[in-house]
Design an enzyme around this catalytic site. Structure first.
Site, PDB file in Angstrom:
ATOM      1  N   ARG A 154      -9.262   1.948 -13.653  1.00 16.62           N
ATOM      2  CA  ARG A 154      -8.008   2.582 -13.231  1.00 16.62           C
ATOM      3  C   ARG A 154      -6.932   2.524 -14.322  1.00 16.62           C
ATOM      4  O   ARG A 154      -6.772   1.533 -15.007  1.00 16.62           O
ATOM      5  CB  ARG A 154      -7.467   1.884 -11.983  1.00 16.62           C
ATOM      6  CG  ARG A 154      -6.048   2.344 -11.644  1.00 16.62           C
ATOM      7  CD  ARG A 154      -5.588   1.904 -10.306  1.00 16.62           C
ATOM      8  NE  ARG A 154      -5.703   0.481 -10.086  1.00 16.62           N
ATOM      9  CZ  ARG A 154      -5.496  -0.089  -8.908  1.00 16.62           C
ATOM     10  NH1 ARG A 154      -5.210   0.653  -7.859  1.00 16.62           N
ATOM     11  NH2 ARG A 154      -5.615  -1.391  -8.776  1.00 16.62           N
ATOM     12  N   ARG A 192      -0.559  -6.833   5.784  1.00 16.35           N
ATOM     13  CA  ARG A 192      -1.760  -7.489   5.248  1.00 16.35           C
ATOM     14  C   ARG A 192      -2.064  -8.787   5.963  1.00 16.35           C
ATOM     15  O   ARG A 192      -3.050  -9.440   5.634  1.00 16.35           O
ATOM     16  CB  ARG A 192      -1.525  -7.808   3.785  1.00 16.35           C
ATOM     17  CG  ARG A 192      -2.078  -6.785   2.830  1.00 16.35           C
ATOM     18  CD  ARG A 192      -1.588  -7.200   1.449  1.00 16.35           C
ATOM     19  NE  ARG A 192      -2.528  -6.897   0.419  1.00 16.35           N
ATOM     20  CZ  ARG A 192      -2.405  -5.848  -0.391  1.00 16.35           C
ATOM     21  NH1 ARG A 192      -1.452  -4.974  -0.227  1.00 16.35           N
ATOM     22  NH2 ARG A 192      -3.270  -5.672  -1.352  1.00 16.35           N
ATOM     23  N   ARG A 236      -2.892  -2.217 -14.822  1.00 13.13           N
ATOM     24  CA  ARG A 236      -2.261  -3.314 -14.091  1.00 13.13           C
ATOM     25  C   ARG A 236      -2.777  -4.683 -14.536  1.00 13.13           C
ATOM     26  O   ARG A 236      -3.959  -4.839 -14.810  1.00 13.13           O
ATOM     27  CB  ARG A 236      -2.500  -3.130 -12.584  1.00 13.13           C
ATOM     28  CG  ARG A 236      -1.426  -2.285 -11.945  1.00 13.13           C
ATOM     29  CD  ARG A 236      -1.746  -1.852 -10.558  1.00 13.13           C
ATOM     30  NE  ARG A 236      -2.247  -2.897  -9.671  1.00 13.13           N
ATOM     31  CZ  ARG A 236      -2.521  -2.695  -8.401  1.00 13.13           C
ATOM     32  NH1 ARG A 236      -2.341  -1.499  -7.869  1.00 13.13           N
ATOM     33  NH2 ARG A 236      -2.980  -3.673  -7.657  1.00 13.13           N
ATOM     34  N   ARG A 282      -8.468 -11.100  -5.041  1.00 12.24           N
ATOM     35  CA  ARG A 282      -7.863 -10.089  -4.153  1.00 12.24           C
ATOM     36  C   ARG A 282      -8.814  -9.755  -3.005  1.00 12.24           C
ATOM     37  O   ARG A 282      -8.393  -9.559  -1.866  1.00 12.24           O
ATOM     38  CB  ARG A 282      -7.526  -8.819  -4.954  1.00 12.24           C
ATOM     39  CG  ARG A 282      -6.283  -9.009  -5.823  1.00 12.24           C
ATOM     40  CD  ARG A 282      -6.234  -8.059  -6.999  1.00 12.24           C
ATOM     41  NE  ARG A 282      -6.075  -6.663  -6.624  1.00 12.24           N
ATOM     42  CZ  ARG A 282      -6.283  -5.648  -7.457  1.00 12.24           C
ATOM     43  NH1 ARG A 282      -6.669  -5.871  -8.708  1.00 12.24           N
ATOM     44  NH2 ARG A 282      -6.096  -4.413  -7.051  1.00 12.24           N
ATOM     45  N   LYS A 340      -6.244   3.633  -1.291  1.00 11.75           N
ATOM     46  CA  LYS A 340      -5.049   3.730  -0.441  1.00 11.75           C
ATOM     47  C   LYS A 340      -3.931   4.485  -1.170  1.00 11.75           C
ATOM     48  O   LYS A 340      -3.339   5.410  -0.617  1.00 11.75           O
ATOM     49  CB  LYS A 340      -4.538   2.314  -0.066  1.00 11.75           C
ATOM     50  CG  LYS A 340      -5.582   1.474   0.652  1.00 11.75           C
ATOM     51  CD  LYS A 340      -5.050   0.075   0.998  1.00 11.75           C
ATOM     52  CE  LYS A 340      -4.717  -0.805  -0.200  1.00 11.75           C
ATOM     53  NZ  LYS A 340      -5.888  -1.232  -0.989  1.00 11.75           N
TER      54      LYS A 340
HETATM   55  P1  AP5 Z   1      -6.344   3.454  -5.742  1.00  8.11           P
HETATM   56  O1  AP5 Z   1      -5.978   4.620  -4.931  1.00  8.11           O
HETATM   57  O2  AP5 Z   1      -5.400   2.999  -6.808  1.00  8.11           O
HETATM   58  O3  AP5 Z   1      -6.767   2.217  -4.790  1.00  8.11           O
HETATM   59  P2  AP5 Z   1      -5.896   1.276  -3.844  1.00  8.11           P
HETATM   60  O4  AP5 Z   1      -6.630   1.098  -2.577  1.00  8.11           O
HETATM   61  O5  AP5 Z   1      -4.486   1.769  -3.772  1.00  8.11           O
HETATM   62  O6  AP5 Z   1      -6.013  -0.057  -4.698  1.00  8.11           O
HETATM   63  P3  AP5 Z   1      -4.969  -1.151  -5.100  1.00  8.11           P
HETATM   64  O7  AP5 Z   1      -5.630  -1.967  -6.182  1.00  8.11           O
HETATM   65  O8  AP5 Z   1      -3.635  -0.574  -5.430  1.00  8.11           O
HETATM   66  O9  AP5 Z   1      -4.884  -1.981  -3.805  1.00  8.11           O
HETATM   67  P4  AP5 Z   1      -4.444  -3.416  -3.671  1.00  8.11           P
HETATM   68  O10 AP5 Z   1      -4.361  -3.540  -2.201  1.00  8.11           O
HETATM   69  O11 AP5 Z   1      -5.260  -4.426  -4.365  1.00  8.11           O
HETATM   70  O12 AP5 Z   1      -3.055  -3.441  -4.489  1.00  8.11           O
HETATM   71  P5  AP5 Z   1      -1.517  -3.430  -4.056  1.00  8.11           P
HETATM   72  O13 AP5 Z   1      -0.788  -2.723  -5.118  1.00  8.11           O
HETATM   73  O14 AP5 Z   1      -1.358  -3.010  -2.654  1.00  8.11           O
HETATM   74  O15 AP5 Z   1      -7.795   3.743  -6.391  1.00  8.11           O
HETATM   75  C1  AP5 Z   1      -8.410   2.806  -7.289  1.00  8.11           C
HETATM   76  C2  AP5 Z   1      -9.118   3.579  -8.407  1.00  8.11           C
HETATM   77  O16 AP5 Z   1     -10.232   4.282  -7.867  1.00  8.11           O
HETATM   78  C3  AP5 Z   1      -8.234   4.635  -9.095  1.00  8.11           C
HETATM   79  O17 AP5 Z   1      -8.521   4.670 -10.475  1.00  8.11           O
HETATM   80  C4  AP5 Z   1      -8.640   5.964  -8.405  1.00  8.11           C
HETATM   81  O18 AP5 Z   1      -8.495   7.066  -9.298  1.00  8.11           O
HETATM   82  C5  AP5 Z   1     -10.099   5.702  -8.050  1.00  8.11           C
HETATM   83  N1  AP5 Z   1     -10.502   6.317  -6.781  1.00  8.11           N
HETATM   84  C6  AP5 Z   1      -9.763   6.430  -5.645  1.00  8.11           C
HETATM   85  N2  AP5 Z   1     -10.469   7.028  -4.662  1.00  8.11           N
HETATM   86  C7  AP5 Z   1     -11.698   7.293  -5.191  1.00  8.11           C
HETATM   87  C8  AP5 Z   1     -12.885   7.910  -4.669  1.00  8.11           C
HETATM   88  N3  AP5 Z   1     -12.931   8.380  -3.396  1.00  8.11           N
HETATM   89  N4  AP5 Z   1     -13.969   8.011  -5.481  1.00  8.11           N
HETATM   90  C9  AP5 Z   1     -13.919   7.541  -6.773  1.00  8.11           C
HETATM   91  N5  AP5 Z   1     -12.826   6.968  -7.333  1.00  8.11           N
HETATM   92  C10 AP5 Z   1     -11.725   6.835  -6.547  1.00  8.11           C
HETATM   93  O19 AP5 Z   1      -1.196  -4.994  -4.109  1.00  8.11           O
HETATM   94  C11 AP5 Z   1      -1.192  -5.702  -5.317  1.00  8.11           C
HETATM   95  C12 AP5 Z   1      -0.761  -7.154  -5.056  1.00  8.11           C
HETATM   96  O20 AP5 Z   1       0.579  -7.178  -4.518  1.00  8.11           O
HETATM   97  C13 AP5 Z   1      -1.583  -7.928  -4.024  1.00  8.11           C
HETATM   98  O21 AP5 Z   1      -2.742  -8.502  -4.609  1.00  8.11           O
HETATM   99  C14 AP5 Z   1      -0.569  -8.981  -3.568  1.00  8.11           C
HETATM  100  O22 AP5 Z   1      -0.427 -10.000  -4.540  1.00  8.11           O
HETATM  101  C15 AP5 Z   1       0.720  -8.195  -3.534  1.00  8.11           C
HETATM  102  N6  AP5 Z   1       0.965  -7.535  -2.233  1.00  8.11           N
HETATM  103  C16 AP5 Z   1       1.024  -6.200  -1.994  1.00  8.11           C
HETATM  104  N7  AP5 Z   1       1.276  -5.953  -0.684  1.00  8.11           N
HETATM  105  C17 AP5 Z   1       1.369  -7.174  -0.090  1.00  8.11           C
HETATM  106  C18 AP5 Z   1       1.580  -7.578   1.257  1.00  8.11           C
HETATM  107  N8  AP5 Z   1       1.742  -6.680   2.256  1.00  8.11           N
HETATM  108  N9  AP5 Z   1       1.584  -8.917   1.527  1.00  8.11           N
HETATM  109  C19 AP5 Z   1       1.436  -9.828   0.541  1.00  8.11           C
HETATM  110  N10 AP5 Z   1       1.225  -9.517  -0.767  1.00  8.11           N
HETATM  111  C20 AP5 Z   1       1.185  -8.189  -1.070  1.00  8.11           C
END
Ligand code: AP5
Ligand code: ZN
Length: 214
Positions: A126, A87, A160, A171, A13
């Site tokens: 990552r 979410r 992270r 997660r 994402k």
């Molecule tokens: P990346 O693009 O970083 O993946 P992502 O989907 O953004 O993953 P996240 O871990 O950031 O998502 P998340 O939903 O767990 O975390 P968030 O920060 O939102 O890609 C991942 C890796 O793969 C990278 O190294 C990249 O280079 C590689 N990659 C990408 N595409 C690829 C491909 N096609 N092929 C190969 N490699 C690839 O949330 C974190 C925490 O915050 C949550 O757990 C929760 O506690 C809280 N939180 C956030 N939003 C909310 C909400 N709305 N409500 C409640 N709590 C929330």
């Protein structure tokens, strides 16, 4: 145009949202980034959410809806990419209200679909630039010059606190229990598009562009 990117942790994402910012001049609204900024600021809220995030659980709807509402007030409307928000169904309802109050709507919801087995290596490999936030991966997206950020030249990188196998399991559980019901919600609204995010990054970007240009 306003879009939502939905997918499990590591689906890509953030990676794809950043590309859309560059390609289309849209604004990325990542609740994960906003919460990590709050943690880094050392505010009471930041300290509180840091523990919840490290466990891989969801932060309360009230906090994240408040963060998004604040950001929408600042937005010069260039089109928003909601990354990691909504979410929960409560967040989805709140977003709809926030947008319609501003004469806006969600145009496309894009589900980035990835097999669970691929997520462990994506998450544990990552790392990000400590200065500009560019996201890298040990094998699939290394820096061009070892130890130097391609974008800003910084030599400092971070991993992270929640990118461990244990936190990833939690997660994923949150994703399937609380977030995946949104897929049915947006399908019923005729907004849902599925993109195969197992493909390599450029192909995923291309598939997203195709949805947005349709
Ligand atoms: P990346 O693009 O970083 O993946 P992502 O989907 O953004 O993953 P996240 O871990 O950031 O998502 P998340 O939903 O767990 O975390 P968030 O920060 O939102 O890609 C991942 C890796 O793969 C990278 O190294 C990249 O280079 C590689 N990659 C990408 N595409 C690829 C491909 N096609 N092929 C190969 N490699 C690839 O949330 C974190 C925490 O915050 C949550 O757990 C929760 O506690 C809280 N939180 C956030 N939003 C909310 C909400 N709305 N409500 C409640 N709590 C929330
Ligand atoms: Zn950088």
């Amino acid at each position: 145009m306003n879009i939502i990117l939905i997918g499990p942790p590591g689906a890509g994402k953030g990676t794809q949202a950043k590309r859309l910012v560059v390609e289309r001049g849209m604004v990325q609204l990542s609740t994960g980034d906003l919460l990590r900024d709050a943690k880094a600021s050392g505010s009471d809220m930041g300290v509180k959410v840091a523990e919840v995030m490290a466990r891989g659980e969801l932060v309360t709807d009230e906090i994240v809806i408040g963060l998004i509402a604040e950001k929408l007030d600042e937005l010069q409307w260039a089109g928003a990419i909601f990354d990691g928000f909504p979410r929960t169904l409560a967040q989805a309802d709140a977003l709809q209200e926030l947008l319609s109050a501003r004469g806006e709507q969600i145009d496309h919801v894009i589900e980035l679909r990835v097999d669970d087995a691929a997520l462990v290596s994506r998450i544990t490999g990552r790392f990000s630039c400590a200065s500009c936030g560019e996201v890298y991966h040990d094998t699939t997206r290394p820096t061009r010059v070892d130890g130097v950020c391609d974008v800003c030249g910084s030599t400092e990188f971070v991993r992270r606190a929640d990118d461990t196998e244990d936190a990833l399991r939690a997660r994923l559980m949150s994703y399937y229990k609380q977030t995946s019901p949104l897929l049915g919600y947006y399908h019923a609204k005729d907004r849902l598009n599925v993109v195969d995010a197992m493909d390599e990054m450029d192909a995923v970007s291309q598939a997203i562009e195709t949805v947005l240009d349709a």
